[in-house]
Design an enzyme around this catalytic site. Structure first.
Site, PDB file in Angstrom:
ATOM      1  N   ASN A  10       0.756  -1.253  -0.140  1.00  0.00           N
ATOM      2  CA  ASN A  10       0.030   0.086  -0.234  1.00  0.00           C
ATOM      3  C   ASN A  10       0.913   1.212  -0.108  1.00  0.00           C
ATOM      4  OD1 ASN A  10      -1.804   2.035   0.416  1.00  0.00           O
ATOM      5  ND2 ASN A  10      -2.850   1.223   2.221  1.00  0.00           N
ATOM      6  N   ARG A  98      -2.449  -1.961  -3.659  1.00  0.00           N
ATOM      7  CA  ARG A  98      -3.707  -1.192  -3.409  1.00  0.00           C
ATOM      8  C   ARG A  98      -3.593  -0.220  -4.477  1.00  0.00           C
ATOM      9  NH1 ARG A  98      -5.257   3.175   0.782  1.00  0.00           N
ATOM     10  NH2 ARG A  98      -7.482   3.202   0.141  1.00  0.00           N
ATOM     11  N   HIS A 187     -12.682   3.039  -0.774  1.00  0.00           N
ATOM     12  CA  HIS A 187     -12.709   2.220   0.314  1.00  0.00           C
ATOM     13  C   HIS A 187     -13.546   1.004  -0.220  1.00  0.00           C
ATOM     14  CE1 HIS A 187     -12.792   5.506   3.599  1.00  0.00           C
ATOM     15  NE2 HIS A 187     -11.871   5.214   3.487  1.00  0.00           N
ATOM     16  N   HIS A 215     -18.183   2.625   7.016  1.00  0.00           N
ATOM     17  CA  HIS A 215     -16.496   2.380   7.351  1.00  0.00           C
ATOM     18  C   HIS A 215     -16.461   3.700   7.768  1.00  0.00           C
ATOM     19  CE1 HIS A 215     -12.473   1.465   5.976  1.00  0.00           C
ATOM     20  NE2 HIS A 215     -12.287   2.700   6.185  1.00  0.00           N
ATOM     21  N   ARG A 248     -11.996  15.784   6.652  1.00  0.00           N
ATOM     22  CA  ARG A 248     -12.623  16.381   5.440  1.00  0.00           C
ATOM     23  C   ARG A 248     -14.250  16.580   5.932  1.00  0.00           C
ATOM     24  NH1 ARG A 248     -11.229  10.605   2.766  1.00  0.00           N
ATOM     25  NH2 ARG A 248      -8.849  11.349   2.274  1.00  0.00           N
ATOM     26  N   ASP A 289      -9.338  12.830  16.594  1.00  0.00           N
ATOM     27  CA  ASP A 289      -9.553  11.304  17.296  1.00  0.00           C
ATOM     28  C   ASP A 289     -10.819  11.161  18.125  1.00  0.00           C
ATOM     29  OD1 ASP A 289      -9.013   9.165  18.948  1.00  0.00           O
ATOM     30  OD2 ASP A 289      -6.736   9.218  18.534  1.00  0.00           O
ATOM     31  N   VAL A 338     -13.048   4.142  14.064  1.00  0.00           N
ATOM     32  CA  VAL A 338     -14.239   4.557  14.908  1.00  0.00           C
ATOM     33  C   VAL A 338     -15.158   3.567  14.884  1.00  0.00           C
ATOM     34  CG1 VAL A 338     -16.046   6.308  15.209  1.00  0.00           C
ATOM     35  CG2 VAL A 338     -13.516   6.946  14.218  1.00  0.00           C
ATOM     36  N   GLY A 339     -15.653   2.757  13.805  1.00  0.00           N
ATOM     37  CA  GLY A 339     -16.867   1.891  13.817  1.00  0.00           C
ATOM     38  C   GLY A 339     -16.522   0.593  14.754  1.00  0.00           C
ATOM     39  N   GLU A 340     -15.216   0.481  14.739  1.00  0.00           N
ATOM     40  CA  GLU A 340     -14.890  -0.945  15.545  1.00  0.00           C
ATOM     41  C   GLU A 340     -14.554  -0.791  17.045  1.00  0.00           C
ATOM     42  OE1 GLU A 340     -11.319  -2.680  13.548  1.00  0.00           O
ATOM     43  OE2 GLU A 340     -12.286  -2.394  11.632  1.00  0.00           O
TER      44      GLU A 340
HETATM   45  P1  AMP Z   1      -8.554   4.268  10.545  1.00  0.00           P
HETATM   46  O1  AMP Z   1      -8.534   5.193   9.587  1.00  0.00           O
HETATM   47  O2  AMP Z   1      -9.609   3.295  10.286  1.00  0.00           O
HETATM   48  O3  AMP Z   1      -7.324   3.591  11.046  1.00  0.00           O
HETATM   49  O4  AMP Z   1      -9.243   5.041  11.782  1.00  0.00           O
HETATM   50  C1  AMP Z   1      -8.642   5.787  12.692  1.00  0.00           C
HETATM   51  C2  AMP Z   1      -9.689   6.522  13.696  1.00  0.00           C
HETATM   52  O5  AMP Z   1     -10.103   5.413  14.515  1.00  0.00           O
HETATM   53  C3  AMP Z   1      -8.769   7.484  14.632  1.00  0.00           C
HETATM   54  O6  AMP Z   1      -8.637   8.812  13.930  1.00  0.00           O
HETATM   55  C4  AMP Z   1      -9.949   7.585  15.818  1.00  0.00           C
HETATM   56  O7  AMP Z   1     -10.678   8.370  15.454  1.00  0.00           O
HETATM   57  C5  AMP Z   1     -10.558   6.148  15.725  1.00  0.00           C
HETATM   58  N1  AMP Z   1     -10.156   5.290  16.762  1.00  0.00           N
HETATM   59  C6  AMP Z   1      -9.141   4.609  16.942  1.00  0.00           C
HETATM   60  N2  AMP Z   1      -9.237   3.734  18.147  1.00  0.00           N
HETATM   61  C7  AMP Z   1     -10.315   4.166  18.731  1.00  0.00           C
HETATM   62  C8  AMP Z   1     -10.877   3.992  19.939  1.00  0.00           C
HETATM   63  N3  AMP Z   1     -10.488   2.923  20.902  1.00  0.00           N
HETATM   64  N4  AMP Z   1     -12.082   4.340  20.181  1.00  0.00           N
HETATM   65  C9  AMP Z   1     -12.739   5.418  19.420  1.00  0.00           C
HETATM   66  N5  AMP Z   1     -11.860   5.938  18.300  1.00  0.00           N
HETATM   67  C10 AMP Z   1     -11.002   5.188  17.955  1.00  0.00           C
END
Ligand code: AMP
Length: 405
Positions: A10, A98, A187, A215, A248, A289, A338-340
């Protein structure tokens, strides 16, 4: 010896991330990244993952000047070699890349030859931030292993099934076609993987279920997937459209841009930077975050509360819109950073949507896990799921299926 390993690359403008998978058993053998390529203090982090021979992960980290992507890939090759997983191993079946933008031309993973590379280059005007870095990654890997299949897997491919009614903007057709302006979506590997996994979680095949995939990472997008086929997604010509993201804006009246040009005297590049880098959660409250935003909300911080409310409002609008697009929804799946991980986001996104058959069980939602799971109460009309995404695994699977065809 059968070649069963796939290296997934990637490539970003100043970084190169990688994972090596063995498709014989689906195990991940190694992962890592080189970042700050071209700077004085580039950093290379390599992790040999617990598998077969080794019982636990071991990480090595180095810093020093890595001039370009070619040098970065050589550094990665040396790290893999030191663990007996070198790029010249006969067990390596292919390298998967990717690629962010495949336009309308690439609807499936594609073995890269000179003509394919030229086509990917032709798409640079619609993906100026991403495709050039992806192309450098492919070129570099081809030079290192010219004999090996190099396969491009496109972020846009899963969305090429969108009907014209969802993919076209309501602008002059000739102008749109002359400049390839339409909604492509991004995505895609994540939406494909998560929608399939969600069907499996329900004990059904993908063609039997309709899923809304959310996502939610630093970049965020929603998709409506009907029987395994994408029928709508929230990102458009570029990843700027749709949900509120880390930096964004997502959906915005395009006249804001004219207004900023005419009234604030801002240049196109300044507005581009404003909407892509200084908007979304960071623009609204200074943080992108979600952990920090929720922590600030707990302290009664009004700006964090407003940012969260706007983020959730947009998310709800898309859940409602995609419920209407799909007609019948079997599951809503949350994925990405965030979703997970953010139970407050999941709870707020679904709150008040019982009319649509949606609810979360507070106890199930609070459980932290890296496994795919349901968080809706037993017997809910629509399942709510948390499904960790794995774009590298999806890319490796697609690449391996293609080279073994
Ligand atoms: P990604 O782009 O999928 O790597 O997601 C990154 C974003 O996930 C970060 O900017 C955070 O806002 C969010 N994130 C990561 N860990 C957590 C957590 N434990 N609780 C809430 N948000 C999280």
């Amino acid at each position: 010896m059968t070649a069963t390993r796939v290296l997934v690359l990637n490539s970003g403008s100043s970084s190169l991330k990688y994972q090596l998978l063995d498709m014989a058993d689906g195990s991940k053998l190694a992962t890592g990244l080189v970042e700050r390529i071209g700077e004085a203090a580039s950093r290379c982090v390599h992790t040999l993952l617990a598998h077969g021979g080794s019982t636990r992960d071991s990480t090595r980290e180095q810093s020093g000047h890595i001039a370009d992507h070619a040098a970065a890939l050589k550094a990665i090759a040396a790290e893999l070699d030191a663990d007996g997983l070198g790029l010249d191993s006969p067990e390596l079946a292919a390298i998967g890349h990717r690629v962010v933008h495949g336009g309308l031309r690439f609807t499936a993973p594609t073995v890269v030859d000179d003509a394919v590379l030229q086509e990917i280059e032709r798409l640079v005007p619609v993906a100026p931030l991403h495709n050039p870095a992806n192309i450098i990654g492919i070129r570099t890997a081809r030079e290192l292993r010219p004999d090996l299949p190099q396969v491009a897997v496109f972020d846009t491919a899963f969305h090429t099934t969108m009907p014209e009614s969802a993919a076209r903007y309501a602008i002059d057709v000739e102008t749109a076609d002359a400049h390839r302006i339409r909604r492509y979506g991004f995505h895609g590997t994540s939406h494909a993987y998560v929608s399939r996994k969600t069907a499996a979680l329900l004990g059904r095949t993908p063609d039997e279920v309709n899923v809304i995939v959310l996502h939610l990472g630093n970049g965020a997008s929603a998709s409506a997937v009907a029987g395994g086929v994408c029928v709508d997604t929230s990102m458009g010509l570029t990843p700027l459209e749709g949900l509120v993201m880390g930096t964004r804006s997502g959906d915005i009246d395009p006249a804001v841009i004219f207004h900023l040009t005419r009234v604030a005297g801002m240049s196109v590049d300044e507005i581009d930077a404003l909407l892509n880098k200084k908007s979304g959660l960071v623009g609204l409250c200074g943080d992108n975050d979600m952990r920090e935003i929720v922590r600030r909300m707990d302290e009664g911080d009004r700006r964090a509360e407003l940012a969260f409310a706007i983020y959730i409002h947009r998310l709800k609008k898309y859940i409602g819109a995609y419920t209407a697009v799909l007609g019948r929804v079997d599951a809503v799946a949350f994925t990405a950073g965030v979703g997970e991980n953010s139970a407050p986001v999941r709870a707020a996104a679904v709150a008040g949507l019982d009319g649509l058959g949606l609810a979360v069980d507070a106890g199930l939602n609070a459980v932290r896990s890296d496994k795919a799971r349901l968080i809706s109460p037993e017997g809910s009309r629509v399942a709510v799921a948390v499904v960790p995404t794995d774009e590298e695994r999806e890319i490796a699977q697609q690449v391996y299926a293609l080279v073994n065809d």
